[in-house]
Motif scaffolding. Structure first.
Motif, PDB file in Angstrom:
ATOM      1  N   LYS A 554       8.436 -10.844  -4.423  1.00 35.49           N
ATOM      2  CA  LYS A 554       7.782 -11.790  -3.518  1.00 35.49           C
ATOM      3  C   LYS A 554       6.447 -11.257  -2.998  1.00 35.49           C
ATOM      4  O   LYS A 554       5.486 -11.994  -2.870  1.00 35.49           O
ATOM      5  CB  LYS A 554       8.713 -12.112  -2.340  1.00 35.49           C
ATOM      6  N   VAL A 555       6.393  -9.954  -2.677  1.00 33.23           N
ATOM      7  CA  VAL A 555       5.136  -9.367  -2.191  1.00 33.23           C
ATOM      8  C   VAL A 555       4.211  -9.053  -3.364  1.00 33.23           C
ATOM      9  O   VAL A 555       2.992  -9.199  -3.272  1.00 33.23           O
ATOM     10  CB  VAL A 555       5.415  -8.093  -1.361  1.00 33.23           C
ATOM     11  N   GLY A 556       4.779  -8.673  -4.493  1.00 33.39           N
ATOM     12  CA  GLY A 556       3.976  -8.434  -5.693  1.00 33.39           C
ATOM     13  C   GLY A 556       3.601  -6.979  -5.880  1.00 33.39           C
ATOM     14  O   GLY A 556       4.071  -6.091  -5.166  1.00 33.39           O
ATOM     15  N   ASN A 557       2.714  -6.763  -6.848  1.00 33.72           N
ATOM     16  CA  ASN A 557       2.304  -5.398  -7.208  1.00 33.72           C
ATOM     17  C   ASN A 557       1.206  -4.896  -6.271  1.00 33.72           C
ATOM     18  O   ASN A 557       0.079  -4.621  -6.683  1.00 33.72           O
ATOM     19  CB  ASN A 557       1.820  -5.359  -8.657  1.00 33.72           C
ATOM     20  N   LEU A 558       1.549  -4.788  -5.011  1.00 32.72           N
ATOM     21  CA  LEU A 558       0.610  -4.331  -3.988  1.00 32.72           C
ATOM     22  C   LEU A 558       1.195  -3.118  -3.275  1.00 32.72           C
ATOM     23  O   LEU A 558       2.409  -2.980  -3.153  1.00 32.72           O
ATOM     24  CB  LEU A 558       0.350  -5.435  -2.948  1.00 32.72           C
ATOM     25  N   THR A 559       0.295  -2.255  -2.815  1.00 30.34           N
ATOM     26  CA  THR A 559       0.727  -1.135  -1.975  1.00 30.34           C
ATOM     27  C   THR A 559      -0.184  -1.059  -0.766  1.00 30.34           C
ATOM     28  O   THR A 559      -1.391  -1.302  -0.874  1.00 30.34           O
ATOM     29  CB  THR A 559       0.713   0.202  -2.737  1.00 30.34           C
ATOM     30  N   TYR A 560       0.410  -0.746   0.366  1.00 34.72           N
ATOM     31  CA  TYR A 560      -0.359  -0.578   1.596  1.00 34.72           C
ATOM     32  C   TYR A 560      -0.322   0.876   2.053  1.00 34.72           C
ATOM     33  O   TYR A 560      -0.505   1.177   3.216  1.00 34.72           O
ATOM     34  CB  TYR A 560       0.210  -1.499   2.686  1.00 34.72           C
ATOM     35  N   TYR A 561      -0.102   1.751   1.097  1.00 35.44           N
ATOM     36  CA  TYR A 561      -0.061   3.186   1.378  1.00 35.44           C
ATOM     37  C   TYR A 561      -1.457   3.768   1.207  1.00 35.44           C
ATOM     38  O   TYR A 561      -2.157   3.459   0.239  1.00 35.44           O
ATOM     39  CB  TYR A 561       0.927   3.875   0.425  1.00 35.44           C
ATOM     40  N   ASP A 562      -1.894   4.603   2.146  1.00 33.55           N
ATOM     41  CA  ASP A 562      -3.212   5.244   2.090  1.00 33.55           C
ATOM     42  C   ASP A 562      -3.012   6.750   1.935  1.00 33.55           C
ATOM     43  O   ASP A 562      -2.622   7.434   2.884  1.00 33.55           O
ATOM     44  CB  ASP A 562      -4.001   4.933   3.365  1.00 33.55           C
TER      45      ASP A 562
END
Length: 663
Positions: A554-562
């Motif tokens: 549902k969120v997809g191939n995304l990352t919010y990690y820095d």
């Protein structure tokens, strides 16, 4: 020339105590020669005897000193009499002033004067009566100087203490405040650690060993036009051996090795950090080729302008700027190599990390099973252990342990064996030590009601049952309902060491973690607060799946990690409120799905779950064998064992190939 230099060095140095001795000798000489030598102040007599001498006309002069002492000078005729011959001074050195023949002390001056005047008048004598007031000039002079001498002495003492007393002093003190606190290691005395003492860390050891070779044989590399690297940064989790590696470099390099911590630069006074950096590199350049090791460099190397909420710390930034200039600026000496260690590389300034300053970043990771075996071999050397102790077993029982953790396990095992009165440390002592370190101390005397104990037993049995039924869940080692630390019970697993993790594996682990709460729901139809740590673990895993690894459809191939670590200084999230709602809902759905899956598994195996819980209530500690009796052999164990055997075979083949290449 060498002999001449040695003779020059052997010249006697001027000792300040010699000067003090000469001054004291001069004072004594003045005191002695000013008043004669020996018994030159007159023979002691009595007032009555003196009055007899006076009445007979034998006294030429009476000298009254300080109104309390009389000194008697005889006439020439009287001196020649045998009675007074002994009063003649027998000094080696001639006296400039006449010396009295007799002396005595009297009481009241007025009465004494009256008696003397009466005798002189009665006998019509020409005796002279004089008065003298004597002062001890040198004594008075010394008494006057004494306060000043004391003040100067105290001042010199305080100044020497504040400046470290010439020997560095404890703390560096006020006059050494800008001096470097680095400890210089002497390879002949201080450093006994070598690369042989560093187990595991093969890749890191290889890179660091090359730096040692640069210093030992620089011509080997510079002949081809290469330059010696200026710095190497050791990065890794705590306890993995970064500082130990630096100690080994100090032992192997055979060059001056300066060691200090990042916090040694920081002081309450402005400009001290930069001054210490300058002094450190000045010392290192004077002794070049040399190595500087800065432990915990993040204390001064944090990214500039991002130190804290209230703004940047100018003093720390000045220290960092000076370090940057010294490492790669005008007048840089290439014969000084800087080693640094940190476990927070993400907060370091990018200017510090660039090539030309820290040319190499060496990652020191947690040891794998083969490296753990080598580390165990190092720490087991001083222990009196059983000959049959299986080190491979110990290495497999400690996944995720750092080198420091393994050292702690060995020490704890020895303490446990000694507490039990054993002559050697055996396998069970090591297992107890692992339990002690992970779970805490056993609390068998903790007051717990039968209902609570039953709830804990079913909770832990639920974990064991679900993990036994799932393919990718970690295999069970043992389950206990003996309270340890803050927990009332625990299930110990042996997780597989994976380099990459698939979603199925993460979901199985989450389902096994929720097995405890699911068992409470299935058996008692109510839940408790006992699943807190399980819920925390599961929530973190689910959030990582959605926001870090991009494993949610549902969120997809995304990352919010820095990975740079800069996001922690921001006040805004990298996604919208709508996405935040989606993330929260997705996390909740993943956890709820695994919870229902665990409930279904336990409902299908409710009788076996109950049987396992009853055994656990009876024995308090159960192992893998007890589960095999109830559930039978684990279906997925054969394939897992086959994969592990294949992995060991590949590693062995790689080692054989490497050894052949070295030959």
């Amino acid at each position: 020339m060498a002999k001449d230099n040695k003779n020059l060095n052997k010249k006697p140095k001027l000792n300040p105590y010699w000067i003090y001795g000469i001054i004291i000798a001069i004072f004594l000489s003045v005191q002695i020669f000013s008043g004669g030598f020996g018994d030159s102040t007159g023979t002691q007599t009595t007032p009555a005897q003196f009055l007899d001498y006076l009445s007979q006309g034998e006294v030429s002069k009476i000298e009254i000193v300080n109104k309390r002492e009389a000194r008697v000078y005889l006439t020439k005729e009287a001196k020649e009499q045998s009675e007074h011959k002994k009063t003649e001074p027998n000094s080696i050195f001639p006296s400039v002033t006449p010396v009295p023949n007799y002396k005595f002390e009297f009481g009241d001056l007025q009465n004494f004067e009256k008696e003397v005047n009466e005798v002189i008048k009665e006998n019509n004598l020409q005796t002279e009566l004089v008065y003298e007031t004597e002062h001890n000039v040198w004594g008075d002079f010394l008494l006057t100087l004494l306060p000043f001498i004391l003040i100067i002495g105290v001042w010199i003492f305080i100044m020497r203490r504040m400046s470290g007393g010439g020997g560095g002093g404890a703390g560096g003190q006020i006059f050494n405040i800008g001096k470097s606190k680095a400890k210089l290691f002497d390879e002949k005395i201080d450093t006994k650690t070598s690369f042989k003492d560093v187990a595991g860390l093969e890749g890191a050891k290889e890179e660091v060993q090359e730096i040692v070779d640069f210093l030992k044989f620089p011509e080997k590399y510079t002949a081809l036009g290469g330059k010696i690297p200026k710095g190497a940064l050791l990065v890794g989790p705590p306890g993995t051996g970064k500082t130990l590696l630096a100690k080994a470099v100090a032992g192997e390099a055979k060059v001056p090795f300066f060691s200090l911590s990042g916090s040694d630069f920081v002081e309450m006074f402005v400009g001290v950090g930069a001054s210490r950096v300058r002094d450190l590199f000045k010392q290192a350049k004077e002794k070049s080729p040399s190595i500087i090791f800065i432990d915990e460099i993040d204390a001064i190397g944090r990214a500039r302008g991002k130190n804290n909420m209230s703004g940047s710390n100018d003093e720390r930034e000045n220290t960092l700027n000076q370090l940057l200039t010294e490492m790669d600026g005008f007048g840089t000496n290439t014969n000084v190599i800087v080693l640094a260690a940190t476990n927070r590389a993400d907060v370091l300034d990018s200017a510090l990390m660039r090539a030309g300053r820290f040319d190499r970043q060496i990652y020191v990771d947690l040891p794998d099973v083969r490296e753990r075996k080598e580390i165990f071999e190092v720490h087991l050397r001083p222990l009196k252990k059983e000959e049959t102790l299986d080190i491979d077993f110990l290495a497999k029982q400690t996944p995720g342990f750092s080198g420091a953790d393994i050292a702690n396990v060995c020490n704890e095992a020895a303490l446990i064996a000694a507490r039990k009165g054993k002559k050697s440390v055996n396998k069970q002592d090591f297992l107890d030590a692992v339990d002690r370190i992970i779970g805490g101390l056993e609390k068998k005397n903790k007051i717990i009601t039968p209902e609570e104990k039953r709830a804990v037993a079913f909770h832990e049995a639920g974990h064991a049952t679900v993990s036994w039924m799932l393919e990718h869940a970690a295999p069970l080692v043992k389950v206990t309902i003996v309270p340890r630390g803050r927990s009332l019970g625990a299930a110990w697993y042996l997780p597989e060491e994976r380099l990459i993790v698939h979603p199925e594996q993460m979901l199985d682990e989450m389902c096994a973690a929720l097995g405890g709460r699911a068992a409470e729901k299935v058996i008692f139809d109510k839940i408790s607060t006992g699943a807190l740590s399980d819920l925390e673990k599961v929530t973190k895993q689910a959030r990582a799946m959605v926001t870090v690894y991009g494993l949610s459809d549902k969120v997809g191939n995304l990352t919010y990690y820095d990975s740079s670590g800069q996001s922690e200084y921001g006040f805004t999230k990298p996604y919208s409120e709508k996405t935040a709602e989606l993330i929260d809902r997705e996390i909740s759905d993943i956890i709820e799905e695994q919870y229902q899956r665990a409930i279904k598994l336990l409902e299908n195996n409710k009788d076996k779950l109950t049987e396992l819980a009853e055994v656990l209530l009876d024995k308090e500690v159960i192992f893998k064998d007890n589960l095999e009796k109830i559930f039978g052999k684990r279906a997925f164990e054969n394939s897992a064992q086959l994969a592990e055997d294949q992995k060991e075979t590949v590693e062995k083949n790689n080692q054989d190939i490497l050894s052949k290449e070295e030959e």
